[in-house]
Design a protein around this motif. Structure first.
Motif, PDB file in Angstrom:
ATOM      1  N   MET A  52       0.848  -1.195   0.000  1.00 49.37           N
ATOM      2  CA  MET A  52       0.000   0.000   0.000  1.00 49.37           C
ATOM      3  C   MET A  52       0.884   1.246   0.000  1.00 49.37           C
ATOM      4  O   MET A  52       1.956   1.251   0.586  1.00 49.37           O
ATOM      5  CB  MET A  52      -0.897  -0.027   1.244  1.00 49.37           C
ATOM      6  N   HIS A  53       0.385   2.289  -0.676  1.00 47.32           N
ATOM      7  CA  HIS A  53       1.101   3.568  -0.775  1.00 47.32           C
ATOM      8  C   HIS A  53       0.400   4.605   0.103  1.00 47.32           C
ATOM      9  O   HIS A  53      -0.576   5.213  -0.339  1.00 47.32           O
ATOM     10  CB  HIS A  53       1.118   4.050  -2.225  1.00 47.32           C
ATOM     11  N   PRO A  54       0.864   4.824   1.340  1.00 45.70           N
ATOM     12  CA  PRO A  54       0.182   5.751   2.255  1.00 45.70           C
ATOM     13  C   PRO A  54       0.065   7.174   1.706  1.00 45.70           C
ATOM     14  O   PRO A  54      -0.902   7.868   1.981  1.00 45.70           O
ATOM     15  CB  PRO A  54       1.040   5.731   3.511  1.00 45.70           C
ATOM     16  N   ALA A  55       1.055   7.603   0.927  1.00 45.89           N
ATOM     17  CA  ALA A  55       1.044   8.974   0.408  1.00 45.89           C
ATOM     18  C   ALA A  55       1.088   9.007  -1.117  1.00 45.89           C
ATOM     19  O   ALA A  55       1.418  10.020  -1.719  1.00 45.89           O
ATOM     20  CB  ALA A  55       2.220   9.756   0.989  1.00 45.89           C
ATOM     21  N   GLY A  56       0.760   7.886  -1.760  1.00 48.11           N
ATOM     22  CA  GLY A  56       0.776   7.832  -3.222  1.00 48.11           C
ATOM     23  C   GLY A  56       2.112   7.328  -3.753  1.00 48.11           C
ATOM     24  O   GLY A  56       3.048   7.076  -2.994  1.00 48.11           O
ATOM     25  N   GLU A  57       2.161   7.191  -5.086  1.00 51.09           N
ATOM     26  CA  GLU A  57       3.367   6.685  -5.741  1.00 51.09           C
ATOM     27  C   GLU A  57       3.365   7.140  -7.190  1.00 51.09           C
ATOM     28  O   GLU A  57       2.328   7.173  -7.850  1.00 51.09           O
ATOM     29  CB  GLU A  57       3.370   5.155  -5.695  1.00 51.09           C
ATOM     30  N   GLU A  58       4.550   7.474  -7.694  1.00 51.22           N
ATOM     31  CA  GLU A  58       4.729   7.772  -9.108  1.00 51.22           C
ATOM     32  C   GLU A  58       5.700   6.764  -9.685  1.00 51.22           C
ATOM     33  O   GLU A  58       6.735   6.470  -9.072  1.00 51.22           O
ATOM     34  CB  GLU A  58       5.285   9.177  -9.301  1.00 51.22           C
ATOM     35  N   VAL A  59       5.360   6.221 -10.858  1.00 56.73           N
ATOM     36  CA  VAL A  59       6.197   5.220 -11.512  1.00 56.73           C
ATOM     37  C   VAL A  59       6.336   5.579 -12.986  1.00 56.73           C
ATOM     38  O   VAL A  59       5.352   5.956 -13.633  1.00 56.73           O
ATOM     39  CB  VAL A  59       5.573   3.807 -11.404  1.00 56.73           C
ATOM     40  N   PHE A  60       7.554   5.450 -13.502  1.00 58.36           N
ATOM     41  CA  PHE A  60       7.789   5.568 -14.932  1.00 58.36           C
ATOM     42  C   PHE A  60       8.505   4.292 -15.366  1.00 58.36           C
ATOM     43  O   PHE A  60       9.529   3.921 -14.796  1.00 58.36           O
ATOM     44  CB  PHE A  60       8.652   6.799 -15.267  1.00 58.36           C
ATOM     45  N   VAL A  61       7.943   3.605 -16.358  1.00 57.44           N
ATOM     46  CA  VAL A  61       8.530   2.364 -16.855  1.00 57.44           C
ATOM     47  C   VAL A  61       9.623   2.731 -17.860  1.00 57.44           C
ATOM     48  O   VAL A  61       9.333   3.248 -18.936  1.00 57.44           O
ATOM     49  CB  VAL A  61       7.465   1.451 -17.508  1.00 57.44           C
ATOM     50  N   LEU A  62      10.871   2.461 -17.473  1.00 55.90           N
ATOM     51  CA  LEU A  62      12.012   2.806 -18.327  1.00 55.90           C
ATOM     52  C   LEU A  62      12.311   1.734 -19.364  1.00 55.90           C
ATOM     53  O   LEU A  62      12.644   2.047 -20.514  1.00 55.90           O
ATOM     54  CB  LEU A  62      13.264   3.033 -17.462  1.00 55.90           C
TER      55      LEU A  62
END
Length: 109
Positions: A52-62
């Protein structure tokens, strides 16, 4: 103005994580706020268990491709998961991700 953080990730070694087949390069880690930015490298047929992401998450697939829950994402995709969201991550062919977390994720399994 000087930058607060400058890292040549090419000079960093991939460090194994507690999850088999997943290694990381730590780009930023603020012990006070919990902010963390990493590169994650997944071997083929590797799964990051549900978390779980308590404060969110950013992901970029390289590189490669990954499945978040039931949806596949190839290199070039950007994903934002809002605070409180949960997922697991799987790759069949391997992948490298850029991940930015305002606070560390919480393991659910």
């Amino acid at each position: 103005m000087a930058r607060a953080v400058e890292i040549d990730s090419n000079k960093l070694d991939w460090v194994p994580t507690k999850w088999p087949g997943i290694a990381r390069k730590l780009l930023r880690n603020d012990a006070t706020t919990g902010v963390r930015t990493v590169l994650l490298k997944f071997d083929a047929n590797t799964r990051l268990p549900r978390h779980m992401h308590p404060a969110g998450e950013e992901v970029f697939v390289l590189e490669g491709r990954v499945r978040f829950e039931e949806t596949w994402y190839d290199a070039g995709f950007y994903l934002y998961s809002p605070p409180g969201s949960a997922d697991d991550v799987f790759t069949d062919i391997g992948a490298t991700l850029f991940v930015a977390l305002p606070k560390p994720h919480v393991d659910l399994e």
